[in-house]
Structure formats: C-alpha cells, structure tokens
Design a protein around this motif. Structure first.
Motif: not given
Length: 679
Positions: A470-497
């Motif tokens: 992704p560059s600028g506001s261009n993110d056709p494959y929703a990689l920012r959303r996927a990565t934010q999901g990764i971060v939120r899941i790790l935080d919610a489940f408290g997995w210290d990886i």
C-alpha cells in the motif's frame, strides 16, 4: 441588520452512502467560506435528500467586518538611503500592499526601528461576497464523479437547479452551466417544480411538493412509522442504524409498510434471510416478542400511502425471488462434499502474482501450527486449528456464498457442522474473517483467533513479497485492515509474541509456492498499525518511544503508551525521563563485549547503581515497570553528579559504560525514553 441565506443544489439521485457526509461537508465548507471572508453569522443548518444538498445560514451579517492589518517591512537602515529618502526596498514593500510611502511609520523592536504600514479595508456588502458561493459547491469532494452531456467538467451527479436566496431575494449566480433561481424540484412523481418564497420557507415549500428536506425529520418519521407498526402488529423490529441511515437517504417522502413471505423459507438459516432482506432489499427484519424471526419485513416507500397494497405485493414478489434462490442453494450445497470443494481450490486464484487459494491455505496452515505452539494451545486445540486450516475456504465454492458473498465463513460454519466437523473447527471457519472492519468484532475462540492471525499474516507477507505494498491512501487489498486485525487479536488475547521474532521465524519458512520478501517493509507496516491503534490521544513522542522499545510485543507496547501518558502527568516525570535518557544516550558508546568489573569501582555511587540494576526485575504491568524505572532516578543522578564516565583511563571508562549499558538494556525493553519530549 442580518438576513438568512439559503443555498440548495438540485441533482440527480445521489448514492445513499454519499448523502450524509456530503451534507456535513457542505455545512463545514460554507462555514469556513464565511469565516475566511469575514461574514459573521449565528449558526448553520444543513439539509439533504437523494436529490438535493442544501444549507441555510442564520443571522448572516449584511456586510463584511472591516479589516485593519499591520505589516512589518524592512529595517529603517534599509528603508532609507543616506539622504533620508525611501529606497526601492521600501517603495516595493508598500506598493505590494497597495499603499504609498506616505503610509509608512517606524516602530522600534528590540532596539532597532522597522517600517510598518497599516492597511484598512472596508467590508464589502454580503451580496458581493456571496458571489463566491459556487466556489464552495465546487470545493466539495466525492469518492466518485461523472461527466454528462457534452460537458468537460465533472461532478458527483448531473446538476439541475441552483437556488440561492438571501432573505427573499434570489441572487444571480452560475455553477456548472446552471443559472441560479428560486426554483426547486419537488418529489419526482408526486410533486413538481416550485418557487421557494424565501430562505425561511424552504422546508414548508418543499413539504407541499412531498419532500421532507430535513434528514433528521425524515429519520424520525421512519422510526415513528416503524414503531406504530410494531405496536399494531405486536412485533419487534431491528432498527439497524446503518440501514436506517441508508434508507432515509433513498427516500424524500417516507412511508413505512410491512410485507410478508411464506413460512417455509424460515427453514433456511436466519443469516441468509436477514442478508437477503437487509443487505439486498434494504428491509428491516421483523421478530416476534421472544426474538424469533418472523416471515415478515418492513420497507420504506418513497411516496405516500396511495396504492400501498400494490407496493407491498411488488416488494413481496421481489423478495420471494431471492428467497427461492436461497432455498435452492441451501439444499443443493448440502449435497456437496467438503473434500471435493477443497480440492477445487487448487484452480481458484488467490492473486495472479501469488498463486491459488490452496497454496495460500497451505502457508496459513504452517503459520497456524507455529502460532499454536507460541500461544500455548493444548493438543486438542492445536489439532482443531490444523483441521480448520485444511478446509477453511471451502465455502467460497458453494452456491450460497457465490450468490451472497457476505455469508462467506458464516455458511462455512453451518455446512461444516452439517458435515460432522467439530464445533470448534466450524466456529474457526467463521471467525477467521474477523475482524472484518477496523473496529469490527474479534474472534471469540482461541482456535478462530489463531486461524485469523495465520490467514492475515500470510496475506500480508504474500502481497508484500510480490511488491503489492500500500502507498498513500491506496490499499486495494485491505492490507491495513488485515494488519490492524492482527494487532488487535494479539492484544485482545494477551499473546506475548514478539512481532519481530515472529516475522523472522515466518521468513525462515520454505514454501514451494512462494518465498517471502521485503521483511523490513512488513515490520514497519506493522509498527504503523500499532501506532494507529494507540491513537492521536497519545502524544507523538510517547507513541514513538513505546514503539522503539526493544520488546516488539503488541500488548506491551500499547500498555506502555497508556502508562507513559498517565506518568507524564506526575511531578517526577521530567526528572525521571531525563535521567533515563542520559543513560540511554551515553550507553550508545559502549562496546557490547564489555562486562562490569566491580573491582574497578572508585566510589559508592557506582556500587549503588550496580546494586539497583541487579535488583531491577521490571515485573508487573506497564505502570509498575515505569514506576520501577522512575524510582532509579535519584540513584542515576547521584552517579552522574559524582562520576565522570568518559575518563582517560580506558578500563575505568569502559567499565562505567558497561554499567550504563546494562541499565540501558533493561530500560529499552520498556521504551526508548530518550525519544520523549520533556520541554
């Protein structure tokens, strides 16, 4: 004297999702325009329907406020020549302000005199300033736009009318080849063109033509009508806020009604029926008093109650056609075997540069196995993750998901249960899509969370590896959303990886289908998502300090940022941060091979510091760790006040650097305190 101003732009039907943000945008930009042009006003009201955007300015001043502005010019020694005449520098300065040298005065600033001129500008009449209203309309931004007729310009939709009234006077303006008038259009079928008498009569004039211009009023009408049906029919209606906003932006004169369908369709899963009604037909779902789905729906007509029976029959006919498809797919899909569908995924492309869905699932399965171990899952949970990873995309090839792609995962769970899969496996198939938006619902089960992480991680790494970053506001494959999901899941489940260790491990994996690349970009991208979640309420320096800590554990970085925000309000924050920053800055000069030799200590302050470092465990939560580090501030300050680190004796110097490096290493696991701003 003040007047009210009305500006209405009449257009072809706008997409429903555009209406509300465009109404808000028009109000904000009109307010900014008036403030920039020094036209005072009391307040602003906004209006919208699918065919118009409007704004009314209340209490608009009849002229601009006068402007008095001082301008500083060159120093006196530059402005005057040896004979005391104004130089070209002075003359050019005043000419640029539309003044003459007669307007110059000298003012002293810090012992030196400078040229100053005062420019006064009388306010223009409001009518002259409002000639710029088309600029406001032209400044509106939309996600899509179009050309029409033979025009070279483009806009969200073709423009038909422009109404600009200052009190009861129609102003003479032009916008996109449309000349302003007091004419507005009524309801497409029930009304006709009408003259708006003045800025205050706008809503009533349109009401006579079956248009409710106030979006909030339309919303209240819809809600009240639905509530009346609820009371009359003894039912409950799910008034979904998102659907309500869409519906009110599809109609100008709302009339709610209830329709029905055959009870036999209730055998189809509820999610399918709700999707058909809500997402595809914009119907509100009806339930009985116990919450059970009923064979009914509520829709909102764009018109009055005339011939409503025909409208109800027409809507029922359209819905039944969709429900027939749903019933057919529901029964036909149950004849399919999961293994056969999984095999066919070999021929379904994930992305042309990356490979098939089967290859994506294979990589996700390997990642899921690694995560299961790191997260400490039990043997049974690990087996469930492995099974889910083998089949979790199979429902993409079912008829139901082909017709209703919103049901991917949801139907996978249902079909998996019907096929005899474990509940945990079936739930993971549904949950691996979560979260499906930036703030969407997270997986509830560990198995679903691990599968969601694995799927999102391979998606992220795969697209980055082939250069689809992704560059600028261009993110056709929703990689920012996927990565934010990764971060939120790790935080919610408290997995210290630690994310850096995790990414290193994934990049060491070997697949026939793809070789991961661009690791540094991936890590930077993940850090950016962690910072995004921290939010702008956390000051930038604190975000950067927490992100720069040596322990790249998502939950710890987020907790550290919050803890630093709280700590920044305490009295000892500045002194403690400066003490730790000094340690980190000087420790950079240390050689990693150096070790502390206590026999080389020359004073008690060195001994006190090494003892404090040895006792420092950094246990507990982020607040506790920061408190433990801050408690070292007096010991650190005493060390520096009484000890010269960079002495000529190499052994003594290196020993002291090694001492500070040991503290810096522990400190850095919490945050990079030397990136905090204490000024």
């Amino acid at each position: 004297m003040t007047k009210n101003l009305l500006v209405e732009l009449g257009l072809e039907e706008l997409p429903a999702y555009v209406v509300t943000p465009s109404e808000k945008q028009l109000g904000e930009k009109m307010a900014a325009f008036l403030k920039d042009h020094r036209l005072d006003f009391e307040s602003i009201q906004t209006f919208s329907t699918p065919r118009r955007l409007a704004v009314r300015v209340l209490g608009l001043a009849d002229k601009q406020s006068d402007l008095t502005e001082d301008f500083k010019g060159p120093a006196k020694k530059i402005a005057l020549d040896a004979e005391g005449n104004f130089t070209k520098a002075a003359q050019g300065f005043v000419r640029g302000k539309g003044l003459t040298t007669d307007d110059i005065e000298f003012r002293e600033i810090k012992g030196e005199e400078y040229v100053y001129v005062t420019k006064q500008e009388a306010g223009q009449p409001a009518k002259e300033v409002l000639a710029g209203v088309p600029e406001v309309l032209n400044s509106l931004t939309f996600s899509v736009s179009m050309h029409w007729a033979n025009n070279t310009f483009e806009y969200i939709r073709p423009v038909h009318t422009l109404t600009v009234l200052l009190g009861d006077e129609a102003l003479d303006l032009d916008f996109l080849d449309i000349h302003s008038d007091r004419i507005s259009r009524g309801h497409r079928f029930l009304g006709h063109e009408t003259e708006v008498a003045n800025a205050d009569s706008y809503e009533e004039d349109l009401r006579q033509q079956f248009v409710i211009a106030d979006a909030k009023e339309r919303e209240n009408i819809i809600v009240e009508q639905i509530k009346a049906i609820e009371s009359q029919e003894k039912v409950q209606v799910d008034i979904d806020e998102t659907l309500l906003n869409e519906v009110l932006n599809l109609v100008e004169y709302p009339t709610a009604f209830m329709g029905s369908f055959d009870e036999k369709y209730l055998e189809v899963p509820e999610e399918v029926l709700v999707t058909s009604m809500k997402n595809h037909q914009r119907y509100f779902v009806v339930r009985d008093q116990t919450g059970k789905l009923m064979p009914n729906f509520i829709s909102v007509r764009n018109g009055n109650a005339d011939c409503l029976e025909n409208v109800i029959k027409g809507n029922e006919k359209v819905l039944v056609a969709r429900l027939e498809d749903s019933e057919f797919f529901w029964h036909e899909d149950q004849k399919l075997k999961i293994a056969d569908l999984v095999a066919k995924l070999d021929h379904v492309t994930f992305h042309e540069k990356i490979g098939s869905l089967s290859e994506h699932m294979e990589r996700s399965g390997v990642i899921a196995a690694y995560l299961s171990e790191k997260a400490g899952l039990t043997r049974e949970e690990t087996q469930a993750v492995a099974r889910a990873a083998q089949i979790y995309k199979f429902d993409l090839l079912t008829g139901m998901v082909g017709e209703f792609d919103e049901l991917q995962g949801i139907m996978g769970e249902k079909y998996a249960l019907l096929a005899g899969e474990e509940k945990a496996v079936a739930a993971a198939i549904r949950e691996h899509y979560l979260p499906d938006s930036a703030d969407g619902k997270l997986p509830e089960t560990k198995i679903g969370a691990i599968l969601a992480l694995a799927d999102k991680l391979d998606t992220l790494l795969s697209f980055f590896s082939v250069g689809l970053i992704p560059s600028g506001s261009n993110d056709p494959y929703a990689l920012r959303r996927a990565t934010q999901g990764i971060v939120r899941i790790l935080d919610a489940f408290g997995w210290d990886i630690p994310m850096d260790e995790l990414i290193d491990s994934l990049y060491s994996l070997s697949f026939d289908s793809l070789t991961y690349a661009n690791k540094a970009d991936v890590l930077d991208f993940i850090r950016a998502r962690v910072e995004k979640i921290m939010g702008t309420d956390v000051p930038k320096d604190i975000r950067e300090a927490a992100l720069a800590g040596s322990t790249f554990v998502v939950s710890e970085m987020l907790a550290t940022a919050d803890a630093l925000v709280a700590a920044s309000q305490t009295e000892n924050y500045k002194s403690a941060v400066e003490s730790l920053s000094r340690v980190l800055n000087i420790a950079d000069k240390a050689d990693s091979s150096m070790v502390v030799d206590e026999s080389l200590f020359e004073n008690d302050h060195e001994k006190n510091l090494v003892a404090a470092i040895d006792e420092l465990t950094l246990s507990g939560n982020a607040d506790d760790k920061i408190a433990q580090l801050f408690a070292l501030s007096p010991v650190i300050d005493a060390f520096f006040d009484n000890t010269m680190v960079m002495v000529e004796d190499e052994k003594i110097k290196n020993n002291r650097l090694a001492l500070l490096a040991g503290l810096a290493e522990k400190t850095q696991t919490v945050a990079a305190f030397n990136q905090l701003n204490t000024k």
